[in-house]
Design an enzyme around this catalytic site. Structure first.
Site, PDB file in Angstrom:
ATOM      1  CG  ASN A  21      -1.879   1.096   1.300  1.00  0.00           C
ATOM      2  OD1 ASN A  21      -1.580   2.200   0.841  1.00  0.00           O
ATOM      3  ND2 ASN A  21      -3.037   0.862   1.880  1.00  0.00           N
ATOM      4  CG  ASP A  77      -2.474  -5.970   9.887  1.00  0.00           C
ATOM      5  OD1 ASP A  77      -2.267  -6.126   8.673  1.00  0.00           O
ATOM      6  OD2 ASP A  77      -3.504  -6.397  10.456  1.00  0.00           O
TER       7      ASP A  77
HETATM    8  P1  ITT Z   1      -0.326  -3.950   3.282  1.00  0.00           P
HETATM    9  O1  ITT Z   1      -0.928  -5.109   4.060  1.00  0.00           O
HETATM   10  O2  ITT Z   1       0.321  -4.356   2.008  1.00  0.00           O
HETATM   11  O3  ITT Z   1       0.556  -3.088   4.146  1.00  0.00           O
HETATM   12  P2  ITT Z   1      -3.089  -3.045   3.212  1.00  0.00           P
HETATM   13  O4  ITT Z   1      -3.774  -1.897   2.551  1.00  0.00           O
HETATM   14  O5  ITT Z   1      -3.633  -4.423   2.966  1.00  0.00           O
HETATM   15  O6  ITT Z   1      -1.533  -2.986   2.834  1.00  0.00           O
HETATM   16  P3  ITT Z   1      -3.766  -3.353   5.962  1.00  0.00           P
HETATM   17  O7  ITT Z   1      -3.809  -4.831   5.940  1.00  0.00           O
HETATM   18  O8  ITT Z   1      -3.135  -2.705   7.139  1.00  0.00           O
HETATM   19  O9  ITT Z   1      -3.001  -2.736   4.732  1.00  0.00           O
HETATM   20  O10 ITT Z   1      -5.232  -2.902   5.642  1.00  0.00           O
HETATM   21  C1  ITT Z   1      -5.909  -2.046   6.337  1.00  0.00           C
HETATM   22  C2  ITT Z   1      -7.049  -1.495   5.536  1.00  0.00           C
HETATM   23  O11 ITT Z   1      -7.738  -0.634   6.443  1.00  0.00           O
HETATM   24  C3  ITT Z   1      -6.606  -0.633   4.361  1.00  0.00           C
HETATM   25  O12 ITT Z   1      -6.558  -1.324   3.151  1.00  0.00           O
HETATM   26  C4  ITT Z   1      -7.686   0.466   4.359  1.00  0.00           C
HETATM   27  O13 ITT Z   1      -8.820   0.050   3.651  1.00  0.00           O
HETATM   28  C5  ITT Z   1      -8.021   0.581   5.846  1.00  0.00           C
HETATM   29  N1  ITT Z   1      -7.149   1.602   6.444  1.00  0.00           N
HETATM   30  C6  ITT Z   1      -6.063   1.437   7.234  1.00  0.00           C
HETATM   31  N2  ITT Z   1      -5.493   2.591   7.540  1.00  0.00           N
HETATM   32  C7  ITT Z   1      -6.218   3.538   6.922  1.00  0.00           C
HETATM   33  C8  ITT Z   1      -6.133   4.926   6.828  1.00  0.00           C
HETATM   34  O14 ITT Z   1      -5.145   5.612   7.392  1.00  0.00           O
HETATM   35  N3  ITT Z   1      -7.060   5.571   6.111  1.00  0.00           N
HETATM   36  C9  ITT Z   1      -8.044   4.924   5.501  1.00  0.00           C
HETATM   37  N4  ITT Z   1      -8.209   3.598   5.518  1.00  0.00           N
HETATM   38  C10 ITT Z   1      -7.290   2.897   6.226  1.00  0.00           C
END
Ligand code: ITT
Length: 198
Positions: A21, A77
């Protein structure tokens, strides 16, 4: 150079943020920059264990990635926990965003007056020798009635941090970096790194 994937042999002191991400990477980079701490992006898949505990998920993934890449790595995460939905989507935030999306979550909240929610970020730093350190950040707020703003990513268009009237997506980067769960967790990491002089 920032923001690029790199697989070349690295300086042992470089911190590699394992994430797919790029928004998360950019936010982390902006938070660490004022402390003089540089990170690099390691755009690689992670091992995700089944758990409802973000800290456990991040720690396991970081330890696996550190061994696999033989580097010191960071894994974060995160998730959005909605009170009226008993904490859903929480650890399933990524999947829920990719499937029902922001509008789907708003539909689940239809007619719901209780709008409280929080974002949590669990950050793990792991070395190839097996040691690890964890940091976390949380931001409380509410779920808006409709999506607003076009900055940021994920659930930013529907999350209003406590004390504000605008969503993260309306506020932009400075606003997000001031309040976000990720910025809190990465600032804790920075202070720890400075304290321990790593
Ligand atoms: P990686 O695992 O590759 O790091 P990811 O996007 O899958 O990327 P996460 O498993 O941590 O990351 O997913 C958390 C999800 O929660 C993310 O895809 C967003 O949809 C949401 N999220 C997390 N932090 C956020 C933020 O700061 N603003 C908006 N949405 C967020």
């Amino acid at each position: 150079m920032h923001g690029e994937a790199d697989t070349s042999p690295s300086d042992k002191r470089t911190l590699w943020f394992v994430t797919q991400n790029h928004h998360k990477y950019q936010e982390a980079r902006r938070t660490l920059d004022p402390f003089g701490i540089k990170i690099r992006l390691l755009d690689s898949m992670k091992t995700e264990i089944q758990s409802t505990n973000l800290g456990e998920i991040a720690k396991f993934a970081a330890q696996e990635a550190a061994k696999k890449h033989n580097r010191t790595v960071l894994v974060e995460d995160s998730g959005l926990f909605v009170k009226a939905l008993d904490g859903f989507p929480g650890p399933f935030s990524s999947y829920v965003h990719d499937t029902i999306g922001v509008e789907g979550l708003l539909r689940l909240m239809n007619r719901q007056t209780q709008r409280e929610a929080y974002f949590q970020a669990s950050l793990a730093l792991a070395s190839p020798r097996g040691s690890s350190q964890e940091f976390s950040g949380k931001v409380h707020g509410t779920i808006s009635h409709k999506s607003a703003g076009n900055q940021g990513f994920g659930f930013d268009p529907i999350f209003i941090p406590r004390g504000s009237r605008k969503t993260f997506a309306q506020g932009g980067t400075e606003f997000k970096d001031k309040y976000s769960h990720r910025a809190i967790a990465f600032r804790k990491l920075a202070l720890w790194l400075i304290r321990t002089k790593i």
